[in-house]
Design an enzyme around this catalytic site. Sequence first.
Site, PDB file in Angstrom:
ATOM      1  N   ALA A 343       0.848  -1.169  -0.226  1.00 36.06           N
ATOM      2  CA  ALA A 343       0.071   0.003  -0.087  1.00 36.06           C
ATOM      3  C   ALA A 343       0.926   1.250   0.119  1.00 36.06           C
ATOM      4  O   ALA A 343       1.817   1.375   0.782  1.00 36.06           O
ATOM      5  CB  ALA A 343      -0.994   0.163   1.172  1.00 36.06           C
ATOM      6  N   ALA A 344       0.634   2.151  -0.695  1.00 35.21           N
ATOM      7  CA  ALA A 344       1.167   3.417  -1.028  1.00 35.21           C
ATOM      8  C   ALA A 344       1.420   4.030   0.263  1.00 35.21           C
ATOM      9  O   ALA A 344       2.359   4.921   0.625  1.00 35.21           O
ATOM     10  CB  ALA A 344       0.765   4.539  -1.811  1.00 35.21           C
ATOM     11  N   CYS A 345       0.167   4.155   1.173  1.00 34.03           N
ATOM     12  CA  CYS A 345       0.284   4.617   2.505  1.00 34.03           C
ATOM     13  C   CYS A 345       1.019   4.067   3.503  1.00 34.03           C
ATOM     14  O   CYS A 345       1.377   4.709   4.664  1.00 34.03           O
ATOM     15  CB  CYS A 345      -1.149   4.991   3.113  1.00 34.03           C
ATOM     16  SG  CYS A 345      -1.991   3.167   3.165  1.00 34.03           S
ATOM     17  N   HIS A 346       1.863   2.947   3.268  1.00 31.96           N
ATOM     18  CA  HIS A 346       2.735   2.588   4.044  1.00 31.96           C
ATOM     19  C   HIS A 346       4.236   2.544   3.394  1.00 31.96           C
ATOM     20  O   HIS A 346       5.247   1.976   3.875  1.00 31.96           O
ATOM     21  CB  HIS A 346       2.656   1.018   4.027  1.00 31.96           C
ATOM     22  CG  HIS A 346       1.190   0.626   4.775  1.00 31.96           C
ATOM     23  ND1 HIS A 346       0.624  -0.673   4.787  1.00 31.96           N
ATOM     24  CD2 HIS A 346       0.549   1.275   5.690  1.00 31.96           C
ATOM     25  CE1 HIS A 346      -0.626  -0.602   5.134  1.00 31.96           C
ATOM     26  NE2 HIS A 346      -0.828   0.558   5.819  1.00 31.96           N
ATOM     27  N   SER A 347       4.463   3.563   2.571  1.00 30.41           N
ATOM     28  CA  SER A 347       5.769   3.844   1.761  1.00 30.41           C
ATOM     29  C   SER A 347       6.911   4.228   3.042  1.00 30.41           C
ATOM     30  O   SER A 347       7.836   4.273   2.593  1.00 30.41           O
ATOM     31  CB  SER A 347       5.525   4.617   0.698  1.00 30.41           C
ATOM     32  OG  SER A 347       5.148   5.856   1.163  1.00 30.41           O
TER      33      SER A 347
END
Length: 402
Positions: A343-347
Amino acid sequence: TGLNPDPPLSKAPSPHTAPRAIYMDYNATTPLEPEVVEVVSEALRGAWGNPSSSYLPGVKARNIINKSRENVARMVGGRAEDIVFTSGGTEANSLVFHTAAKHFWESQRGAERERAENCRQNGTSVRPHFIISNVEHDSVRLTAENMQTEGRADVTCVAVSKVTGRVEVEDVVAALRPATCLISIMMANNETGVIMPIKEICQRVRSISTQRHVPRILLHTDAAQAIGKVRVDARDLGVDYLTIVGHKFYAPRIGALFVNGPGNSTPLYPMLFGGGQERNFRPGSYLEDRLLAVFGKERIRFNSHFPGSETLPNTCNVSIIGPGLQGRRVLSTCRRLLASVGAACHSDRGDRPSHILLSCGVPFEVASNALRISVGRGTSLKDVDLVVEDLRETARKLEEMN
């Protein structure tokens, strides 16, 4: 249907020209369709009026919004009046949790409210109880955790099966309490692509709900990753709420919430106060075949494959087995592939592997090498071939460096 046919041949690039980048991160976001850009641009130019106004520009804006509401409703099997537009999926999910908590206390009448008050005075906890899974998007997980931290709710996080990768119905049922007022389980996971048994959960919980009094158990699914990839029918699923996220299916970065009869059949409480507005294709198969053909089954682990579980047709979560082939390292070395490790929000989590994969039973060293490759409408067979070759060259280069 399948992947787009190969694009017409073009002149070979110069050896000094960077290779064409190939986007395969459609689960993170999608580009706007040209038709969408055109329609939005026209609306910005010609429908700028306040939709609550009675003059012509306002009426025009209101008509466009009403038509859009009908179109979104049709997409998820609802009615126009069931659709509430939001700023995005995060707001839609937060609205559900806010509503569930408020409805819990509103439903505590007479003896129930008196019992709750007595419990509070005796120092025991009677609070709204939420059930979520341990692979939910952060907009669900963090909202629930925050409400628990602030003492506004109790939360049970049901673990997905390490065999099937999905939430099992019996585990949800086992988590029910007398104060359970909301069950929120995503329809499809954004990293593994595993489709959750939402309809079966709803059917089972409904049958149990008829045997108990207040509070009513509200049922919610975040369908952000499912819409546009598999059939989504909110009424057939049996949910009270369903979250819709535009930028996951070639639309703008706005959201919507399906509410089955808002304010009538299903409660909905506003979080904001003010103006009064808002009352099949399977390209992943070819990609997986090419990866197996190039790397061999001993070097490839598909982290989306769980016995008995269906997955999104566009999502391939794969690990290339070998030292020095961590997902982030592979992607930063690839010359063409634009994808992600989750997920992008966990980058911002550095080299730590996905907690979602670990929760699904994927071994740490395999999860560390994971790549989430998600194809879309614009992906061609040639794109897949080029990306697989890019991965082969990258793996060879990194292994030589070790």
